[in-house]
Design a protein around this motif. Sequence first.
Motif, PDB file in Angstrom:
ATOM      1  N   LEU A   1       0.939  -1.239   0.117  1.00  0.00           N
ATOM      2  CA  LEU A   1      -0.048   0.128   0.015  1.00  0.00           C
ATOM      3  C   LEU A   1       0.887   1.358   0.038  1.00  0.00           C
ATOM      4  O   LEU A   1       1.708   1.363   0.884  1.00  0.00           O
ATOM      5  CB  LEU A   1      -0.925  -0.078   1.070  1.00  0.00           C
ATOM      6  CG  LEU A   1      -1.980  -1.165   1.078  1.00  0.00           C
ATOM      7  CD1 LEU A   1      -2.772  -1.180   2.484  1.00  0.00           C
ATOM      8  CD2 LEU A   1      -2.842  -1.148  -0.040  1.00  0.00           C
ATOM      9  N   GLY A   2       0.536   2.240  -0.726  1.00  0.00           N
ATOM     10  CA  GLY A   2       1.243   3.246  -1.152  1.00  0.00           C
ATOM     11  C   GLY A   2       2.305   3.148  -2.141  1.00  0.00           C
ATOM     12  O   GLY A   2       2.778   4.251  -2.592  1.00  0.00           O
TER      13      GLY A   2
ATOM     14  N   ASP B   1      -0.534   5.204  -7.664  1.00  0.00           N
ATOM     15  CA  ASP B   1      -0.153   5.960  -6.461  1.00  0.00           C
ATOM     16  C   ASP B   1       1.023   7.053  -6.941  1.00  0.00           C
ATOM     17  O   ASP B   1       1.913   6.609  -7.538  1.00  0.00           O
ATOM     18  CB  ASP B   1       0.393   5.173  -5.269  1.00  0.00           C
ATOM     19  CG  ASP B   1      -0.711   4.403  -4.598  1.00  0.00           C
ATOM     20  OD1 ASP B   1      -1.835   4.417  -4.823  1.00  0.00           O
ATOM     21  OD2 ASP B   1      -0.290   3.272  -3.847  1.00  0.00           O
TER      22      ASP B   1
ATOM     23  N   VAL C   1       0.657  11.136  -2.962  1.00  0.00           N
ATOM     24  CA  VAL C   1      -0.788  11.053  -3.113  1.00  0.00           C
ATOM     25  C   VAL C   1      -1.179   9.633  -3.257  1.00  0.00           C
ATOM     26  O   VAL C   1      -1.045   9.129  -4.581  1.00  0.00           O
ATOM     27  CB  VAL C   1      -1.262  11.810  -4.304  1.00  0.00           C
ATOM     28  CG1 VAL C   1      -2.705  11.902  -4.254  1.00  0.00           C
ATOM     29  CG2 VAL C   1      -0.573  13.275  -3.876  1.00  0.00           C
ATOM     30  N   PRO C   2      -1.592   8.786  -2.563  1.00  0.00           N
ATOM     31  CA  PRO C   2      -1.935   7.148  -2.637  1.00  0.00           C
ATOM     32  C   PRO C   2      -3.332   7.007  -3.057  1.00  0.00           C
ATOM     33  O   PRO C   2      -4.272   6.620  -2.522  1.00  0.00           O
ATOM     34  CB  PRO C   2      -1.673   6.878  -1.199  1.00  0.00           C
ATOM     35  CG  PRO C   2      -1.868   7.727  -0.292  1.00  0.00           C
ATOM     36  CD  PRO C   2      -1.521   8.616  -0.861  1.00  0.00           C
ATOM     37  N   LEU C   3      -3.607   7.302  -4.448  1.00  0.00           N
ATOM     38  CA  LEU C   3      -4.737   7.241  -4.996  1.00  0.00           C
ATOM     39  C   LEU C   3      -5.416   6.001  -4.778  1.00  0.00           C
ATOM     40  O   LEU C   3      -6.188   5.541  -4.404  1.00  0.00           O
ATOM     41  CB  LEU C   3      -4.966   7.684  -6.322  1.00  0.00           C
ATOM     42  CG  LEU C   3      -4.693   9.333  -6.505  1.00  0.00           C
ATOM     43  CD1 LEU C   3      -4.540   9.811  -7.769  1.00  0.00           C
ATOM     44  CD2 LEU C   3      -5.754  10.254  -5.708  1.00  0.00           C
TER      45      LEU C   3
ATOM     46  N   SER D   1      -4.282   3.201  -3.531  1.00  0.00           N
ATOM     47  CA  SER D   1      -4.168   2.639  -2.382  1.00  0.00           C
ATOM     48  C   SER D   1      -5.607   3.011  -1.279  1.00  0.00           C
ATOM     49  O   SER D   1      -5.995   2.356  -0.869  1.00  0.00           O
ATOM     50  CB  SER D   1      -2.922   2.807  -1.348  1.00  0.00           C
ATOM     51  OG  SER D   1      -1.846   2.274  -2.089  1.00  0.00           O
ATOM     52  N   SER D   2      -5.744   4.362  -1.490  1.00  0.00           N
ATOM     53  CA  SER D   2      -6.863   4.732  -0.702  1.00  0.00           C
ATOM     54  C   SER D   2      -8.235   4.052  -1.454  1.00  0.00           C
ATOM     55  O   SER D   2      -9.275   3.982  -0.446  1.00  0.00           O
ATOM     56  CB  SER D   2      -6.966   6.330  -0.833  1.00  0.00           C
ATOM     57  OG  SER D   2      -5.802   6.834  -0.376  1.00  0.00           O
ATOM     58  N   LEU D   3      -8.256   4.134  -2.626  1.00  0.00           N
ATOM     59  CA  LEU D   3      -9.313   3.682  -3.283  1.00  0.00           C
ATOM     60  C   LEU D   3      -9.651   1.920  -2.457  1.00  0.00           C
ATOM     61  O   LEU D   3     -10.743   1.577  -2.322  1.00  0.00           O
ATOM     62  CB  LEU D   3      -9.440   3.360  -4.723  1.00  0.00           C
ATOM     63  CG  LEU D   3     -10.612   2.905  -5.519  1.00  0.00           C
ATOM     64  CD1 LEU D   3     -11.666   3.844  -5.335  1.00  0.00           C
ATOM     65  CD2 LEU D   3     -10.127   2.619  -6.992  1.00  0.00           C
TER      66      LEU D   3
ATOM     67  N   ILE E   1      -8.478   0.461   0.137  1.00  0.00           N
ATOM     68  CA  ILE E   1      -8.813   0.521   1.387  1.00  0.00           C
ATOM     69  C   ILE E   1     -10.283   0.811   1.698  1.00  0.00           C
ATOM     70  O   ILE E   1     -10.982   0.253   2.524  1.00  0.00           O
ATOM     71  CB  ILE E   1      -7.889   1.410   2.207  1.00  0.00           C
ATOM     72  CG1 ILE E   1      -6.517   0.959   2.381  1.00  0.00           C
ATOM     73  CG2 ILE E   1      -8.550   1.680   3.773  1.00  0.00           C
ATOM     74  CD1 ILE E   1      -5.378   1.881   2.888  1.00  0.00           C
ATOM     75  N   SER E   2     -10.694   1.941   0.829  1.00  0.00           N
ATOM     76  CA  SER E   2     -12.275   2.327   1.034  1.00  0.00           C
ATOM     77  C   SER E   2     -13.188   1.193   0.744  1.00  0.00           C
ATOM     78  O   SER E   2     -14.279   0.961   1.201  1.00  0.00           O
ATOM     79  CB  SER E   2     -12.284   3.438   0.207  1.00  0.00           C
ATOM     80  OG  SER E   2     -13.718   3.975   0.257  1.00  0.00           O
TER      81      SER E   2
END
Length: 77
Positions: A34-35, A40, A52-54, A56-58, A60-61
């Motif tokens: 992740l990251g 990312d 800006v971990p786009l 990875s954030s998606l 996790i969400s």
Amino acid sequence: MELSLLARIVALFGLLLLIVAGILYLLDQLDLPLGNLPGDIKFKRGNFTCAVPLVSSLIISVVLTVILNIVLYFLNK
């Protein structure tokens, strides 16, 4: 607000923080990328780094949404 109610709220918040910290520790031990996934964004210029971990954030969400929906499904059953 009664002091005992406030104490319960603070204790519950502390327990929640402890659980989150444990989950983060376990995720760190799994060496998930992740990251560092494709998508990312990282900017490096000299002594400055901006990440800006786009993706990875998606991810996790989506995972947290699925988990929350499963938990709520079983609680409402």
